[in-house]
Design a protein around this motif. Sequence first.
Motif, mmCIF file in Angstrom:
data_model
loop_
_atom_site.group_PDB
_atom_site.id
_atom_site.type_symbol
_atom_site.label_atom_id
_atom_site.label_comp_id
_atom_site.label_asym_id
_atom_site.label_seq_id
_atom_site.Cartn_x
_atom_site.Cartn_y
_atom_site.Cartn_z
ATOM 1 N N GLU A 153 0.679 -1.255 0.071
ATOM 2 C CA GLU A 153 -0.079 -0.104 0.005
ATOM 3 C C GLU A 153 0.795 1.349 -0.115
ATOM 4 O O GLU A 153 0.679 2.088 -0.932
ATOM 5 C CB GLU A 153 -0.789 -0.032 1.367
ATOM 6 N N PRO A 154 1.940 1.380 0.854
ATOM 7 C CA PRO A 154 2.714 2.558 0.811
ATOM 8 C C PRO A 154 3.411 2.885 -0.486
ATOM 9 O O PRO A 154 3.491 3.717 -1.009
ATOM 10 C CB PRO A 154 3.529 2.485 1.931
ATOM 11 N N THR A 155 3.677 1.399 -1.016
ATOM 12 C CA THR A 155 4.407 1.348 -2.518
ATOM 13 C C THR A 155 3.472 1.976 -3.645
ATOM 14 O O THR A 155 3.831 2.756 -4.310
ATOM 15 C CB THR A 155 5.084 0.150 -2.781
ATOM 16 N N SER A 156 2.151 1.801 -3.226
ATOM 17 C CA SER A 156 1.217 2.007 -4.361
ATOM 18 C C SER A 156 1.148 3.742 -4.460
ATOM 19 O O SER A 156 0.779 4.312 -5.263
ATOM 20 C CB SER A 156 -0.218 1.455 -3.969
ATOM 21 N N VAL A 157 1.124 4.259 -3.243
ATOM 22 C CA VAL A 157 1.121 5.675 -3.093
ATOM 23 C C VAL A 157 2.335 6.256 -3.976
ATOM 24 O O VAL A 157 1.940 7.471 -4.558
ATOM 25 C CB VAL A 157 1.219 6.211 -1.588
ATOM 26 N N VAL A 158 3.372 5.990 -3.937
ATOM 27 C CA VAL A 158 4.485 6.450 -4.399
ATOM 28 C C VAL A 158 4.583 6.177 -6.009
ATOM 29 O O VAL A 158 4.810 6.999 -6.914
ATOM 30 C CB VAL A 158 5.862 6.125 -3.747
ATOM 31 N N ALA A 159 3.859 5.011 -6.195
ATOM 32 C CA ALA A 159 3.819 4.622 -7.417
ATOM 33 C C ALA A 159 2.930 5.576 -8.262
ATOM 34 O O ALA A 159 3.258 5.993 -9.572
ATOM 35 C CB ALA A 159 3.173 3.200 -7.969
ATOM 36 N N LYS A 160 1.670 5.938 -7.663
ATOM 37 C CA LYS A 160 0.924 6.960 -8.349
ATOM 38 C C LYS A 160 1.713 8.287 -8.278
ATOM 39 O O LYS A 160 1.509 9.023 -9.444
ATOM 40 C CB LYS A 160 -0.457 7.168 -7.388
#
Length: 350
Positions: A153-160
């Motif tokens: 989930e935190p990686t998805s934040v920076v992927a966006k």
Amino acid sequence: MSVRALSVVPGKPETAQVGDHPDPPESDGSVLVDGLLIGICGTDVEILREGYGWAPPGEERLVIGHESLGRVAAAPPDSGFSPGDLVAGIVRRPDPVPCVPCSLGAWDFCRNGRYTERGIKERHGYAANQWRIEPEFAVRLDPTLGDLGVLLEPTSVVAKAWDQAEKVAARSPAPRHVALVTGAGPIGLLAALLGVQRAYQVHVFDQVTTGPKPDLVADLGATYHTGDIAGIGVQPDVVIECTGHGPLVFALTDVVATDGVICLTGISASKRQAAMRPDEVNKEMVLDNLALVGSVNASRAHYEAAAAALAAADRSWLARLITRRVPLERFDQALERQDGDVKVVLELAH
């Protein structure tokens, strides 16, 4: 039957507790998951300590937890999942109307605010030893990640954030080579990882001078900076801002390169007021073609991009991000920041 879960009455932080809750209803989804871990972040601390959050309609308590990791216990044959699959759950759900972005799967751009979020807004979260999820909101992880999948989930934040920053940067024909990440918490470190994977020359700015963060940055092949942002000595083409510190955000307009992009991912809980120079900032942004863009949450595409980024990352480096594991029953310990903390997780299994 019941499950053990961490919940709170929103607005009454003193009610936070681990207790028995009814089995997750089938209306939550056809995929049954045994909860393994949840990550703790600032939002969880706000919910448990300050009374933030919204319980599901008609209910008093909210089960928290949006940084999830679990293993499929049961799933229908047509779901695309099988028992034993390592999965994480997407946080946001589209609104019931729906608005145009939600109808197109871009619920992170919801226009009417009627979206819901697991563990935050009107839907129970993943801080339970068993939960259910709709197949379309579950993300399969590389099984070799193991417990490191809790970082999805935190990686998805920076992927966006990277997706948004690079889309905005494409308005200029100038090539992009240098990136600055402000903040070396879990979000900042993961943003640096994705920058390195994109072949940027990555610089990370933080106030911490000791502990694991400088070495984590160096071991990515990136450069760690402290002190005054004005003296950082580089002009980044792209900035991923992960602190939410307002004065720093506006100071970055003096640092970023012409035609640069500053993507904001953080929100500060501070109520302090700081002097601003809006006319000067406006002038800089106009004359230098600067772009300041906010980025919140993530769509399924960003979760899938995050899963691919984690699968490609060095496992030993990722493992160093998880600095403490706390049993669910002792969740209070996870809310107290300790020296050297990067990511703290709660263990859900008995």
